[in-house]
Design a protein around this motif. Structure first.
Motif, PDB file in Angstrom:
ATOM      1  N   LEU A 277       0.883  -1.170   0.000  1.00 47.38           N
ATOM      2  CA  LEU A 277       0.000   0.000   0.000  1.00 47.38           C
ATOM      3  C   LEU A 277       0.914   1.210   0.000  1.00 47.38           C
ATOM      4  CD1 LEU A 277      -2.888   1.130   0.127  1.00 47.38           C
ATOM      5  CD2 LEU A 277      -2.625   1.221   2.615  1.00 47.38           C
ATOM      6  N   SER A 278       1.033   1.854  -1.173  1.00 46.59           N
ATOM      7  CA  SER A 278       2.086   2.858  -1.317  1.00 46.59           C
ATOM      8  C   SER A 278       1.639   4.038  -2.162  1.00 46.59           C
ATOM      9  CB  SER A 278       3.313   2.210  -1.974  1.00 46.59           C
ATOM     10  OG  SER A 278       4.392   3.108  -2.038  1.00 46.59           O
ATOM     11  N   ASN A 279       2.080   5.217  -1.749  1.00 43.53           N
ATOM     12  CA  ASN A 279       1.953   6.411  -2.592  1.00 43.53           C
ATOM     13  C   ASN A 279       3.090   6.361  -3.617  1.00 43.53           C
ATOM     14  OD1 ASN A 279      -0.176   7.209  -1.009  1.00 43.53           O
ATOM     15  ND2 ASN A 279       0.904   8.876  -0.001  1.00 43.53           N
ATOM     16  N   PHE A 280       2.732   6.116  -4.867  1.00 45.78           N
ATOM     17  CA  PHE A 280       3.739   5.906  -5.901  1.00 45.78           C
ATOM     18  C   PHE A 280       3.090   6.222  -7.236  1.00 45.78           C
ATOM     19  CE2 PHE A 280       7.677   3.375  -4.871  1.00 45.78           C
ATOM     20  CZ  PHE A 280       8.424   3.770  -5.982  1.00 45.78           C
ATOM     21  N   GLY A 281       3.831   6.894  -8.106  1.00 54.09           N
ATOM     22  CA  GLY A 281       3.326   7.178  -9.438  1.00 54.09           C
ATOM     23  C   GLY A 281       3.278   5.939 -10.311  1.00 54.09           C
ATOM     24  N   ILE A 282       2.475   6.001 -11.355  1.00 59.61           N
ATOM     25  CA  ILE A 282       2.353   4.858 -12.268  1.00 59.61           C
ATOM     26  C   ILE A 282       3.696   4.566 -12.934  1.00 59.61           C
ATOM     27  CG2 ILE A 282       1.246   4.010 -14.370  1.00 59.61           C
ATOM     28  CD1 ILE A 282      -1.199   5.766 -13.575  1.00 59.61           C
ATOM     29  N   GLU A 283       4.287   5.586 -13.547  1.00 53.18           N
ATOM     30  CA  GLU A 283       5.540   5.376 -14.276  1.00 53.18           C
ATOM     31  C   GLU A 283       6.707   5.146 -13.333  1.00 53.18           C
ATOM     32  OE1 GLU A 283       4.316   8.763 -17.418  1.00 53.18           O
ATOM     33  OE2 GLU A 283       3.709   8.629 -15.320  1.00 53.18           O
ATOM     34  N   THR A 284       6.738   5.866 -12.227  1.00 51.79           N
ATOM     35  CA  THR A 284       7.859   5.689 -11.307  1.00 51.79           C
ATOM     36  C   THR A 284       7.847   4.305 -10.679  1.00 51.79           C
ATOM     37  OG1 THR A 284       6.576   6.896  -9.631  1.00 51.79           O
ATOM     38  CG2 THR A 284       8.280   8.125 -10.819  1.00 51.79           C
ATOM     39  N   PHE A 285       6.684   3.748 -10.442  1.00 54.83           N
ATOM     40  CA  PHE A 285       6.629   2.392  -9.896  1.00 54.83           C
ATOM     41  C   PHE A 285       7.193   1.384 -10.892  1.00 54.83           C
ATOM     42  CE2 PHE A 285       4.212  -1.501  -8.514  1.00 54.83           C
ATOM     43  CZ  PHE A 285       4.932  -1.696  -7.342  1.00 54.83           C
ATOM     44  N   GLU A 286       6.903   1.577 -12.170  1.00 60.82           N
ATOM     45  CA  GLU A 286       7.457   0.673 -13.185  1.00 60.82           C
ATOM     46  C   GLU A 286       8.981   0.788 -13.229  1.00 60.82           C
ATOM     47  OE1 GLU A 286       5.719  -1.684 -14.817  1.00 60.82           O
ATOM     48  OE2 GLU A 286       4.122  -0.993 -13.476  1.00 60.82           O
ATOM     49  N   ILE A 287       9.509   2.000 -13.118  1.00 61.07           N
ATOM     50  CA  ILE A 287      10.961   2.197 -13.089  1.00 61.07           C
ATOM     51  C   ILE A 287      11.559   1.485 -11.874  1.00 61.07           C
ATOM     52  CG2 ILE A 287      12.793   3.917 -12.802  1.00 61.07           C
ATOM     53  CD1 ILE A 287      10.885   5.902 -14.271  1.00 61.07           C
ATOM     54  N   ALA A 288      10.928   1.660 -10.728  1.00 65.12           N
ATOM     55  CA  ALA A 288      11.449   1.073  -9.495  1.00 65.12           C
ATOM     56  C   ALA A 288      11.424  -0.451  -9.538  1.00 65.12           C
ATOM     57  CB  ALA A 288      10.657   1.588  -8.294  1.00 65.12           C
TER      58      ALA A 288
END
Length: 206
Positions: free
Chosen positions: A107-118
């Motif tokens: 359960l995280s505050n994370f952007g769509i694209e940034t999560f894919e990068i991470a």
């Protein structure tokens, strides 16, 4: 009390999130302080966490503050350097829980694209049984809606969820809903909590 699923925040729990440290290295602390006082970079990041497009959000901000354009674009161009390093002990705890058949959720505050990068940089972020990512859900912690979504989609009773997060306001919002909570400060403290609750042995939590 029964625990049916364990919920992990990501930033500062499984991987670092230190944009201030990045800017201190790149432009110096004094200039970083002035930058963040002059430009709402963290507010822009929250919009990304709510699902706004990453590059456009940062580029638009740079256009509104041309005197800081180079530094603002670092938030996009060097973002992965702000989430370095990982926290290996936390990853071991996640894997130990799953090895025992305990569902592990994000359960995280994370952007769509940034999560894919991470996820590319840190494969542990692909190992959740379910991931509730704010950018996809269009809502962020500590708003009640994001907790409601997790409860509804997992069908786990709030009282049977154990949630670790590094921000007190996110923990408080979960606790108000009946979740069991742990304010994350170190992976060692989180390991002790998992042992205390009978989810892992000391050896498994090492």
């Amino acid at each position: 009390m029964t625990i049916s699923a364990v919920v992990f925040d990501i930033g500062r729990v499984l991987i670092a999130w230190e944009p201030e440290q990045f800017y201190d290295r790149e432009i110096g602390k004094d200039k970083r302080i002035t930058l963040l006082e002059s430009v709402p970079l963290h507010d822009a990041n929250l919009e990304v966490d709510r699902g706004a497009p990453f590059k456009k959000t940062i580029t638009d901000l740079a256009e509104r503050h041309p005197e800081w354009a180079r530094e603002i674009m670092m938030w996009h161009d060097h973002w992965i350097e702000m989430v370095t390093p990982d926290i290996p002990h936390s990853a071991r705890l996640l894997r130990a829980l799953r090895a025992k058949g305990i569902p592990v959720l994000a359960l995280s505050n994370f952007g769509i694209e940034t999560f894919e990068i991470a996820k590319v940089e840190y494969p542990v972020l692909t190992e959740f049984d379910q991931a509730f990512i704010s950018g996809h859900l269009k809502c962020i912690k500590p708003d009640a809606e994001i907790y409601e979504i997790l409860e509804r989609e997992t069908a786990v009773s709030p009282t049977e969820l154990l949630f670790a997060d590094d921000r007190p306001e996110n923990i408080e919002a979960a606790a108000k809903r009946g979740w069991q909570t742990h304010l994350f400060t170190t992976p060692e403290g989180w390991a002790e909590r998992l042992v205390q609750d009978g989810l892992l042995t000391k050896e498994e939590a090492a």
